[in-house]
Each structure stands twice: as structure tokens, then as C-alpha cells.
Design a protein around this motif. Structure first.
Motif, short mmCIF file in Angstrom:
data_model
loop_
_atom_site.label_atom_id
_atom_site.label_comp_id
_atom_site.label_asym_id
_atom_site.label_seq_id
_atom_site.Cartn_x
_atom_site.Cartn_y
_atom_site.Cartn_z
N ASP A 190 -6.71 6.91 4.06
CA ASP A 190 -7.67 5.97 4.63
C ASP A 190 -7.86 6.17 6.13
O ASP A 190 -8.92 5.89 6.67
CB ASP A 190 -7.25 4.52 4.35
N ALA A 191 -6.82 6.67 6.80
CA ALA A 191 -6.91 6.94 8.24
C ALA A 191 -7.49 8.32 8.53
O ALA A 191 -7.64 8.70 9.69
CB ALA A 191 -5.53 6.82 8.88
N GLN B 170 0.86 -1.19 0.00
CA GLN B 170 0.00 0.00 0.00
C GLN B 170 0.89 1.24 0.00
O GLN B 170 1.94 1.27 0.63
CB GLN B 170 -0.88 -0.01 1.25
N SER B 171 0.45 2.28 -0.69
CA SER B 171 1.22 3.53 -0.67
C SER B 171 1.03 4.23 0.67
O SER B 171 -0.01 4.08 1.33
CB SER B 171 0.81 4.45 -1.82
N VAL B 172 2.04 4.97 1.05
CA VAL B 172 1.95 5.78 2.27
C VAL B 172 0.78 6.75 2.15
O VAL B 172 0.02 6.95 3.09
CB VAL B 172 3.28 6.50 2.54
N THR C 13 0.06 16.87 -4.31
CA THR C 13 -0.76 17.12 -3.12
C THR C 13 -0.67 16.00 -2.08
O THR C 13 -1.46 15.96 -1.15
CB THR C 13 -2.24 17.37 -3.51
N CYS C 14 0.33 15.14 -2.24
CA CYS C 14 0.61 14.14 -1.21
C CYS C 14 2.06 14.29 -0.74
O CYS C 14 2.65 13.38 -0.19
CB CYS C 14 0.34 12.73 -1.71
N HIS C 15 2.59 15.47 -0.96
CA HIS C 15 3.97 15.77 -0.58
C HIS C 15 4.15 15.67 0.93
O HIS C 15 3.28 16.05 1.70
CB HIS C 15 4.29 17.20 -1.05
N ALA C 16 5.28 15.11 1.34
CA ALA C 16 5.62 15.03 2.76
C ALA C 16 7.13 14.97 2.88
O ALA C 16 7.86 14.83 1.89
CB ALA C 16 4.98 13.81 3.40
N TYR C 17 7.58 15.07 4.12
CA TYR C 17 9.00 15.02 4.41
C TYR C 17 9.31 13.69 5.10
O TYR C 17 8.73 13.38 6.14
CB TYR C 17 9.41 16.17 5.32
N ILE D 57 -2.93 15.49 3.82
CA ILE D 57 -2.67 14.87 2.51
C ILE D 57 -3.96 14.97 1.71
O ILE D 57 -5.02 14.57 2.19
CB ILE D 57 -2.28 13.38 2.65
N ILE D 58 -3.84 15.51 0.52
CA ILE D 58 -5.03 15.63 -0.35
C ILE D 58 -5.06 14.45 -1.32
O ILE D 58 -6.08 13.78 -1.45
CB ILE D 58 -5.03 16.98 -1.09
N GLY D 59 -3.98 14.22 -2.04
CA GLY D 59 -3.92 13.09 -2.97
C GLY D 59 -4.88 13.24 -4.13
O GLY D 59 -5.56 12.28 -4.48
N ASP D 60 -4.92 14.43 -4.73
CA ASP D 60 -5.87 14.72 -5.82
C ASP D 60 -5.83 13.71 -6.96
O ASP D 60 -6.87 13.35 -7.49
CB ASP D 60 -5.62 16.11 -6.40
N CYS D 61 -4.65 13.25 -7.34
CA CYS D 61 -4.55 12.37 -8.51
C CYS D 61 -4.77 10.91 -8.16
O CYS D 61 -4.73 10.05 -9.03
CB CYS D 61 -3.22 12.56 -9.22
N GLY D 62 -4.98 10.62 -6.89
CA GLY D 62 -5.26 9.25 -6.46
C GLY D 62 -4.05 8.33 -6.47
O GLY D 62 -4.19 7.12 -6.38
N GLY D 63 -2.87 8.89 -6.61
CA GLY D 63 -1.66 8.07 -6.58
C GLY D 63 -1.01 7.88 -7.92
O GLY D 63 -0.14 7.01 -8.07
#
Length: 106
Positions: A30-31, A22-24, A48-52, A36-42
Motif C-alpha cells: 500500500d505504501a 494488517q499484514s506487513v 513473493t513477499c519474502h523478507a528478513y 514486495i510483489i505479493g502475487d497471491c495477495g496474502g
């Protein structure tokens, strides 16, 4: 089942269980953790799923591909350790991964 620690911009920490493969990004979405927005769904076609990634984990991840590197140029406040969470796939090797969320995705 591998777990990860997601730390919101305000310091609130969440320990999550993730499915193998599963992707981070999907585990965080899901939690219902804000940040995290994740506009493109992965699909690696937005940032929009950028993180450090925590410094202790950076060298333990596969390198970002050229598509991800290009999309990171669109992220707000990229810095060393910036990754798109849709491109990090959970495995037993990443059990305990620490991810910090930026103040904003847009």
C-alpha cells in the motif's frame, strides 16, 4: 497505530504506519515500496513477499506455520529470519518492527 521500518535492499529505509491486524505485506504494498510483489495477495501460496525480520524481532513474532515454512523453500536466498510478510500481522506488540527486503523476489 503500530509502525514498521522497511529497509530496501539498497539500504533505503521507510517508516510506515500500519493498521491493527494488517499484514506487513499489505502495509508495504500500500505504501508502494519496491521489493514486495505479493502475487497471491496474502494467501500464503507464493513466496513473493519474502523478507528478513531483523534479528532483534525474530523471537517476538509467532512462529511460522507449516504452510509458510513450505513456501519459504521457494523463496530466493532464504536465511535465518526469513518470513513471508503476508503472514505477519501488525499489532501493538510489533510497533517498530524492522523488515529488510531481499534483492529480488523472482
Amino acid at each position: 497505530m503500530p509502525s514498521l521500518i522497511c529497509i530496501e535492499h539498497d539500504g533505503t529505509a521507510h517508516r510506515l504506519d500500519a493498521q491493527m491486524g494488517q499484514s506487513v505485506m499489505r502495509a508495504i504494498v500500500d505504501a508502494a515500496i519496491p521489493g514486495i510483489i505479493g502475487d497471491c495477495g496474502g494467501a500464503c501460496s507464493c513466496a513473493t513477499c519474502h523478507a528478513y525480520v531483523d534479528d532483534a524481532w525474530i523471537d517476538r513474532l509467532p512462529s511460522a506455520g507449516s504452510t509458510e515454512q513450505g513456501m519459504l523453500e521457494c523463496a530466493i536466498e532464504p536465511r535465518p529470519g526469513s518470513r513471508l510478510t503476508c503472514q505477519i500481522e501488525m499489532s501493538t506488540d510489533l510497533d517498530g518492527l524492522v523488515i529488510r527486503l531481499p534483492a529480488s523476489q523472482i
